[in-house]
Design an enzyme around this catalytic site. Structure first.
Site, PDB file in Angstrom:
ATOM      1  N   ASP A 143       0.833  -1.205   0.000  1.00 59.23           N
ATOM      2  CA  ASP A 143       0.000   0.000   0.000  1.00 59.23           C
ATOM      3  C   ASP A 143       0.869   1.257   0.000  1.00 59.23           C
ATOM      4  O   ASP A 143       0.560   2.246  -0.662  1.00 59.23           O
ATOM      5  CB  ASP A 143      -0.919  -0.011   1.232  1.00 59.23           C
ATOM      6  CG  ASP A 143      -2.146   0.875   1.057  1.00 59.23           C
ATOM      7  OD1 ASP A 143      -2.159   1.700   0.131  1.00 59.23           O
ATOM      8  OD2 ASP A 143      -3.085   0.744   1.849  1.00 59.23           O
TER       9      ASP A 143
ATOM     10  N   HIS B 276      -7.626  -0.425   9.051  1.00 55.11           N
ATOM     11  CA  HIS B 276      -6.700   0.106   8.039  1.00 55.11           C
ATOM     12  C   HIS B 276      -7.124   1.546   7.758  1.00 55.11           C
ATOM     13  O   HIS B 276      -8.174   1.779   7.161  1.00 55.11           O
ATOM     14  CB  HIS B 276      -6.835  -0.781   6.788  1.00 55.11           C
ATOM     15  CG  HIS B 276      -5.991  -0.371   5.624  1.00 55.11           C
ATOM     16  ND1 HIS B 276      -4.859  -1.065   5.249  1.00 55.11           N
ATOM     17  CD2 HIS B 276      -6.122   0.636   4.723  1.00 55.11           C
ATOM     18  CE1 HIS B 276      -4.334  -0.513   4.164  1.00 55.11           C
ATOM     19  NE2 HIS B 276      -5.081   0.528   3.823  1.00 55.11           N
TER      20      HIS B 276
ATOM     21  N   CYS C 287      -4.396   4.767  -2.927  1.00 52.37           N
ATOM     22  CA  CYS C 287      -5.021   3.832  -3.853  1.00 52.37           C
ATOM     23  C   CYS C 287      -5.072   4.463  -5.231  1.00 52.37           C
ATOM     24  O   CYS C 287      -5.587   5.555  -5.387  1.00 52.37           O
ATOM     25  CB  CYS C 287      -6.427   3.498  -3.369  1.00 52.37           C
ATOM     26  SG  CYS C 287      -7.344   2.503  -4.555  1.00 52.37           S
TER      27      CYS C 287
HETATM   28 ZN    ZN Z   1      -4.914   1.386   1.955  1.00 54.26          ZN
END
Ligand code: ZN
Length: 314
Positions: free
Chosen positions: A18, A210, A243
Site C-alpha cells: 500500500d 486500516h 489507492c
Molecule cells: Zn490502503
C-alpha cells in the site's frame, strides 16, 4: 459502549504494498526487500509484501514474483500477498513464499468497478473464492472491506452493508476481517460504532483496521477502533500510501506514529521506535522526499539526554 483497551495490538506493515503502489518513482526490488528487512528488524512479524495484480494497472507491483524470491527465510514472520482474483491467488501461491492471501472486497458498486472491474457483491464472491484457495493450499486468507467508512464515488456507505459483507467473509473462513478507510473519511465515532457492530457478527474472529490519514483523523480513528475492540492494525513506515483507483487518497497512518502513540499509552506493539525512525529516514532518501510521518520528523520522547540538550533547548 464501554471502552476495552487491550494491552497489546498486532501491527501489520503495509508499506511494501500500500505504501509504494501509488508512488510515481519506481522503487527497485532490492529497495523493497531492504524495506521489508528493516520492518522485520523493527519487530514487525506480519508484512504485506506485494500484490499480485495486473502490472499494467499497478506498475509499481510488477516485480511481485522477484520480491517473493528475495524474501528472507523467517519462520516467525507471516508474509502477506494482496490478490484480487483467482489468477492473482494462483500467482501468489506459485511463489511458495506467501503465507497468507489478502483479499479485498469493496463496499460499493462504483468503487468496486473502478478498483477491480466487478460489482460489490462480485467482489465478496471473489474474496470468498480467494480465501477458499488459500485454505486449500495450506495457507490462510484474510479479508479487507475497502471503503468501509465512505466511497469516493457513492459517498456515505450504509453500515448494514459493511456488517453483511463482514459476516459473509467470516463465514467463508477468513482469519480476520479488516475495515479499511481507503479514502480517509472516517471519524472516531463512526469507527467505534462500526467496529462494535462488525465484532458482534464476526466474533471470535479478530477485527483489523486500516486507516488513511487523508483528512488528519487517522490516529484518532485508530485509537477509537482499539477502544471498540479492534486488535490488529495496518500501518506503513513513513506514512506513505494511497489507492491508484481512489481519487484524492493519501497515505496510511505511519507505523512510527502508531507505535509512538500506542507504546506511550501503555499498549504494546512489539516494535522498536528508533529502528522505525531510521527506516523512515532511509525511505525518505530512496523516495527522494520527506515522509508524511510526524514522529519521523520530531523523534520519540523522552529523548536520550544528549539529544535533549542539543535539540530542545529553545
Ligand atoms: Zn490502503
Amino acid at each position: 459502549m464501554a471502552d476495552m483497551y487491550t494491552d497489546c495490538v498486532e501491527m501489520v506493515e503495509v508499506s511494501p504494498r500500500d505504501g509504494l503502489q501509488n508512488e510515481k518513482l519506481p522503487v527497485g526490488t532490492q529497495d523493497k526487500l531492504e524495506l521489508i528487512g528493516r520492518a522485520i528488524d523493527a519487530g514487525v512479524r506480519r508484512i504485506e509484501v506485494t500484490s499480485f495484480v495486473n502490472p499494467r494497472a499497478v506498475p509499481q507491483m510488477a516485480d511481485a514474483e522477484q520480491v517473493c524470491a528475495g524474501l528472507p527465510v523467517r519462520d516467525d514472520v507471516t508474509f502477506i500477498g494482496l490478490v484480487m482474483n483467482r489468477r492473482g491467488a494462483e500467482r501468489a501461491i506459485a511463489t511458495g513464499r506467501i503465507d497468507q492471501l489478502g483479499a479485498v472486497s469493496v463496499s460499493t458498486d462504483r468503487f468496486a468497478m473502478a478498483n477491480q472491474g466487478q460489482t460489490s457483491a462480485g467482489s465478496v464472491e471473489a474474496a470468498c473464492d480467494i480465501i477458499a484457495l488459500a485454505r486449500q493450499s495450506g495457507r490462510t486468507g484474510q479479508a479487507t472491506i475497502a471503503a468501509s467508512f465512505g466511497c469516493p464515488f457513492e459517498g456515505e456507505v450504509p453500515e448494514h452493508r459493511i456488517v453483511e459483507m463482514a459476516a459473509a467473509l467470516a463465514e467463508a473462513g477468513a482469519v480476520e476481517i479488516a475495515l479499511a478507510d481507503t479514502i480517509g473519511v472516517a471519524n472516531p465515532a463512526h469507527v467505534a460504532r462500526l467496529v462494535g457492530k462488525v465484532r458482534e457478527v464476526v466474533a471470535p474472529l479478530p477485527v483489523r483496521v486500516h486507516f488513511h490519514n487523508t483528512r488528519g483523523t487517522g490516529l484518532a480513528n485508530l485509537w477509537s477502533a482499539i477502544g471498540a475492540g479492534a486488535t490488529i492494525v495496518d500501518a506503513s513506515i513513513g506514512g506513505l500510501g494511497g489507492c491508484p483507483f481512489a481519487p484524492g487518497a493519501a497515505g496510511n497512518v505511519a507505523t512510527e506514529d502508531v507505535a509512538y502513540m500506542l507504546e506511550r499509552a501503555g499498549i504494546s506493539t512489539g516494535l522498536n521506535l528508533d529502528t522505525l525512525i531510521m527506516a523512515n529516514h532511509w525511505l525518505a532518501e530512496v523516495m527522494q522526499k520527506n515522509m508524511p510521518s510526524m514522529v519521523g520528523k520530531a523523534g520519540g520522547f523522552p529523548r536520550p539526554r544528549a539529544q535533549n540538550d542539543e535539540k530542545e533547548n529553545a
